[in-house]
Design a protein around this motif. Sequence first.
Motif, PDB file in Angstrom:
ATOM      1  N   ILE A 130      36.805  80.044  51.187  1.00 49.86           N
ATOM      2  CA  ILE A 130      35.649  80.197  52.068  1.00 49.86           C
ATOM      3  C   ILE A 130      36.185  80.450  53.473  1.00 49.86           C
ATOM      4  CG2 ILE A 130      33.612  79.043  53.037  1.00 49.86           C
ATOM      5  CD1 ILE A 130      33.652  77.267  50.460  1.00 49.86           C
ATOM      6  N   ALA A 131      35.652  81.455  54.141  1.00 51.74           N
ATOM      7  CA  ALA A 131      36.125  81.763  55.490  1.00 51.74           C
ATOM      8  C   ALA A 131      34.951  82.070  56.403  1.00 51.74           C
ATOM      9  CB  ALA A 131      37.073  82.958  55.462  1.00 51.74           C
ATOM     10  N   TYR A 132      35.085  81.600  57.647  1.00 53.33           N
ATOM     11  CA  TYR A 132      34.190  81.983  58.730  1.00 53.33           C
ATOM     12  C   TYR A 132      35.056  82.788  59.687  1.00 53.33           C
ATOM     13  CZ  TYR A 132      30.658  78.609  57.202  1.00 53.33           C
ATOM     14  OH  TYR A 132      29.700  77.927  56.487  1.00 53.33           O
ATOM     15  N   PRO A 133      35.128  84.117  59.494  1.00 54.54           N
ATOM     16  CA  PRO A 133      36.043  84.939  60.305  1.00 54.54           C
ATOM     17  C   PRO A 133      35.819  84.823  61.805  1.00 54.54           C
ATOM     18  CG  PRO A 133      35.180  86.198  58.466  1.00 54.54           C
ATOM     19  CD  PRO A 133      34.422  84.912  58.493  1.00 54.54           C
ATOM     20  N   GLY A 134      34.575  84.831  62.264  1.00 53.80           N
ATOM     21  CA  GLY A 134      34.304  84.765  63.695  1.00 53.80           C
ATOM     22  C   GLY A 134      34.732  83.444  64.315  1.00 53.80           C
ATOM     23  N   ARG A 135      34.666  82.405  63.539  1.00 53.81           N
ATOM     24  CA  ARG A 135      35.048  81.071  64.025  1.00 53.81           C
ATOM     25  C   ARG A 135      36.488  80.732  63.669  1.00 53.81           C
ATOM     26  NH1 ARG A 135      29.496  77.772  62.612  1.00 53.81           N
ATOM     27  NH2 ARG A 135      28.206  79.042  63.935  1.00 53.81           N
ATOM     28  N   ARG A 136      37.109  81.591  62.890  1.00 53.61           N
ATOM     29  CA  ARG A 136      38.498  81.410  62.456  1.00 53.61           C
ATOM     30  C   ARG A 136      38.680  80.072  61.729  1.00 53.61           C
ATOM     31  NH1 ARG A 136      41.195  85.653  63.980  1.00 53.61           N
ATOM     32  NH2 ARG A 136      43.320  84.919  63.934  1.00 53.61           N
ATOM     33  N   ILE A 137      37.810  79.872  60.723  1.00 57.77           N
ATOM     34  CA  ILE A 137      37.874  78.681  59.886  1.00 57.77           C
ATOM     35  C   ILE A 137      38.143  79.130  58.463  1.00 57.77           C
ATOM     36  CG2 ILE A 137      36.561  76.757  58.916  1.00 57.77           C
ATOM     37  CD1 ILE A 137      34.915  76.747  61.511  1.00 57.77           C
ATOM     38  N   ALA A 138      39.134  78.504  57.843  1.00 63.69           N
ATOM     39  CA  ALA A 138      39.468  78.785  56.447  1.00 63.69           C
ATOM     40  C   ALA A 138      39.364  77.488  55.655  1.00 63.69           C
ATOM     41  CB  ALA A 138      40.882  79.341  56.345  1.00 63.69           C
ATOM     42  N   ILE A 139      38.674  77.562  54.529  1.00 63.25           N
ATOM     43  CA  ILE A 139      38.499  76.390  53.681  1.00 63.25           C
ATOM     44  C   ILE A 139      39.048  76.722  52.299  1.00 63.25           C
ATOM     45  CG2 ILE A 139      36.836  74.780  52.673  1.00 63.25           C
ATOM     46  CD1 ILE A 139      34.935  75.567  55.027  1.00 63.25           C
ATOM     47  N   PHE A 140      39.952  75.867  51.845  1.00 62.10           N
ATOM     48  CA  PHE A 140      40.489  75.982  50.490  1.00 62.10           C
ATOM     49  C   PHE A 140      39.921  74.834  49.670  1.00 62.10           C
ATOM     50  CE2 PHE A 140      43.697  78.174  53.017  1.00 62.10           C
ATOM     51  CZ  PHE A 140      43.855  79.340  52.285  1.00 62.10           C
ATOM     52  N   VAL A 141      39.395  75.146  48.494  1.00 62.42           N
ATOM     53  CA  VAL A 141      38.872  74.134  47.588  1.00 62.42           C
ATOM     54  C   VAL A 141      39.823  74.108  46.396  1.00 62.42           C
ATOM     55  CG1 VAL A 141      36.868  73.330  46.293  1.00 62.42           C
ATOM     56  CG2 VAL A 141      36.537  74.706  48.360  1.00 62.42           C
ATOM     57  N   ASN A 142      40.661  73.067  46.365  1.00 60.05           N
ATOM     58  CA  ASN A 142      41.740  73.018  45.379  1.00 60.05           C
ATOM     59  C   ASN A 142      41.406  72.122  44.193  1.00 60.05           C
ATOM     60  OD1 ASN A 142      43.265  74.660  46.984  1.00 60.05           O
ATOM     61  ND2 ASN A 142      44.661  73.065  47.674  1.00 60.05           N
ATOM     62  N   GLY A 143      41.707  72.646  43.001  1.00 64.52           N
ATOM     63  CA  GLY A 143      41.632  71.840  41.796  1.00 64.52           C
ATOM     64  C   GLY A 143      42.837  70.907  41.745  1.00 64.52           C
ATOM     65  N   CYS A 144      42.602  69.676  41.363  1.00 61.48           N
ATOM     66  CA  CYS A 144      43.670  68.668  41.390  1.00 61.48           C
ATOM     67  C   CYS A 144      44.816  69.012  40.429  1.00 61.48           C
ATOM     68  CB  CYS A 144      43.091  67.296  41.056  1.00 61.48           C
ATOM     69  SG  CYS A 144      41.932  66.713  42.319  1.00 61.48           S
ATOM     70  N   PHE A 145      44.520  69.543  39.261  1.00 61.73           N
ATOM     71  CA  PHE A 145      45.560  69.844  38.281  1.00 61.73           C
ATOM     72  C   PHE A 145      46.448  70.997  38.751  1.00 61.73           C
ATOM     73  CE2 PHE A 145      47.008  72.243  34.513  1.00 61.73           C
ATOM     74  CZ  PHE A 145      47.771  71.265  33.909  1.00 61.73           C
ATOM     75  N   ILE A 153      40.026  70.963  50.701  1.00 61.12           N
ATOM     76  CA  ILE A 153      39.176  69.983  50.034  1.00 61.12           C
ATOM     77  C   ILE A 153      39.634  69.899  48.586  1.00 61.12           C
ATOM     78  CG2 ILE A 153      36.822  69.437  49.325  1.00 61.12           C
ATOM     79  CD1 ILE A 153      35.889  71.076  51.781  1.00 61.12           C
ATOM     80  N   TRP A 154      39.866  68.675  48.128  1.00 56.66           N
ATOM     81  CA  TRP A 154      40.341  68.450  46.755  1.00 56.66           C
ATOM     82  C   TRP A 154      39.170  68.174  45.824  1.00 56.66           C
ATOM     83  CZ3 TRP A 154      45.160  69.586  45.408  1.00 56.66           C
ATOM     84  CH2 TRP A 154      46.098  69.702  46.435  1.00 56.66           C
ATOM     85  N   GLU A 155      39.287  68.675  44.623  1.00 54.40           N
ATOM     86  CA  GLU A 155      38.265  68.508  43.593  1.00 54.40           C
ATOM     87  C   GLU A 155      37.857  67.033  43.436  1.00 54.40           C
ATOM     88  OE1 GLU A 155      38.014  69.544  38.818  1.00 54.40           O
ATOM     89  OE2 GLU A 155      39.959  69.481  39.809  1.00 54.40           O
ATOM     90  N   CYS A 156      38.814  66.127  43.436  1.00 53.06           N
ATOM     91  CA  CYS A 156      38.513  64.705  43.229  1.00 53.06           C
ATOM     92  C   CYS A 156      37.658  64.133  44.357  1.00 53.06           C
ATOM     93  CB  CYS A 156      39.796  63.895  43.067  1.00 53.06           C
ATOM     94  SG  CYS A 156      40.885  63.899  44.513  1.00 53.06           S
ATOM     95  N   GLU A 157      37.775  64.679  45.551  1.00 56.92           N
ATOM     96  CA  GLU A 157      36.993  64.189  46.690  1.00 56.92           C
ATOM     97  C   GLU A 157      35.507  64.505  46.511  1.00 56.92           C
ATOM     98  OE1 GLU A 157      40.162  64.542  50.339  1.00 56.92           O
ATOM     99  OE2 GLU A 157      39.139  66.362  49.697  1.00 56.92           O
ATOM    100  N   LEU A 158      35.206  65.543  45.773  1.00 56.56           N
ATOM    101  CA  LEU A 158      33.815  65.947  45.589  1.00 56.56           C
ATOM    102  C   LEU A 158      33.113  65.136  44.512  1.00 56.56           C
ATOM    103  CD1 LEU A 158      34.431  69.765  45.864  1.00 56.56           C
ATOM    104  CD2 LEU A 158      33.285  68.310  47.552  1.00 56.56           C
ATOM    105  N   LYS A 159      33.862  64.384  43.718  1.00 55.63           N
ATOM    106  CA  LYS A 159      33.268  63.589  42.641  1.00 55.63           C
ATOM    107  C   LYS A 159      32.731  62.254  43.153  1.00 55.63           C
ATOM    108  CE  LYS A 159      36.113  65.683  39.092  1.00 55.63           C
ATOM    109  NZ  LYS A 159      37.214  65.526  38.163  1.00 55.63           N
ATOM    110  N   ASP A 160      33.255  61.781  44.259  1.00 56.43           N
ATOM    111  CA  ASP A 160      32.868  60.504  44.850  1.00 56.43           C
ATOM    112  C   ASP A 160      31.780  60.770  45.895  1.00 56.43           C
ATOM    113  OD1 ASP A 160      32.655  58.279  46.516  1.00 56.43           O
ATOM    114  OD2 ASP A 160      34.794  57.826  46.459  1.00 56.43           O
ATOM    115  N   ALA A 161      30.608  60.162  45.711  1.00 54.06           N
ATOM    116  CA  ALA A 161      29.477  60.424  46.616  1.00 54.06           C
ATOM    117  C   ALA A 161      29.823  60.084  48.065  1.00 54.06           C
ATOM    118  CB  ALA A 161      28.254  59.639  46.166  1.00 54.06           C
ATOM    119  N   GLY A 162      30.526  58.985  48.292  1.00 51.55           N
ATOM    120  CA  GLY A 162      30.911  58.613  49.649  1.00 51.55           C
ATOM    121  C   GLY A 162      31.846  59.632  50.256  1.00 51.55           C
TER     122      GLY A 162
END
Length: 142
Positions: free
Chosen positions: A54-69, A116-125
């Motif tokens: 995921i990228a916001y080119p104008g804001r120069r933000i890059a987001i990687f969503v990584n699978g834990c395995f 962002i790691w896959e495991c972080e998205l499983k925990d509601a907090g």
Amino acid sequence: MLPPAATSPAVRKSMQGNKSKDTKPELIVRKLLRQAGYPGYRLQWKKAPGRPDIAYPGRRIAIFVNGCFWHRCPKCKLPIPKTNPEYWTEKFDRNVERDRRKAAELEEEGWKVLTIWECELKDAGKRKDIEYALIRLVDEQG
């Protein structure tokens, strides 16, 4: 190095089912961004080094969503598969090095990088923490 042959038809089918984009964790992050009022991102944007998920080119933000395995989450510490461990060790080492290199290239060009790691998205907090981090990151760069 070629991947090893599947040990069974079930393993083959499972491995073929792995996706590189539009994964469940990516869809969750994109939903969080839209709900927070931040649409307008680009997916696997080719003009950014490393082609972030995921990228916001104008804001120069890059987001990687990584699978834990596949990306070897430092929190999960998943074991190496028992079948052909030499192959898997080399494969995972390459993945981790590629991830590090992609983030470094983006940061050298002035991008903010969030993984962002896959495991972080499983925990509601944790998911709420990620939502706040995303909002802060986008607001800071906007």
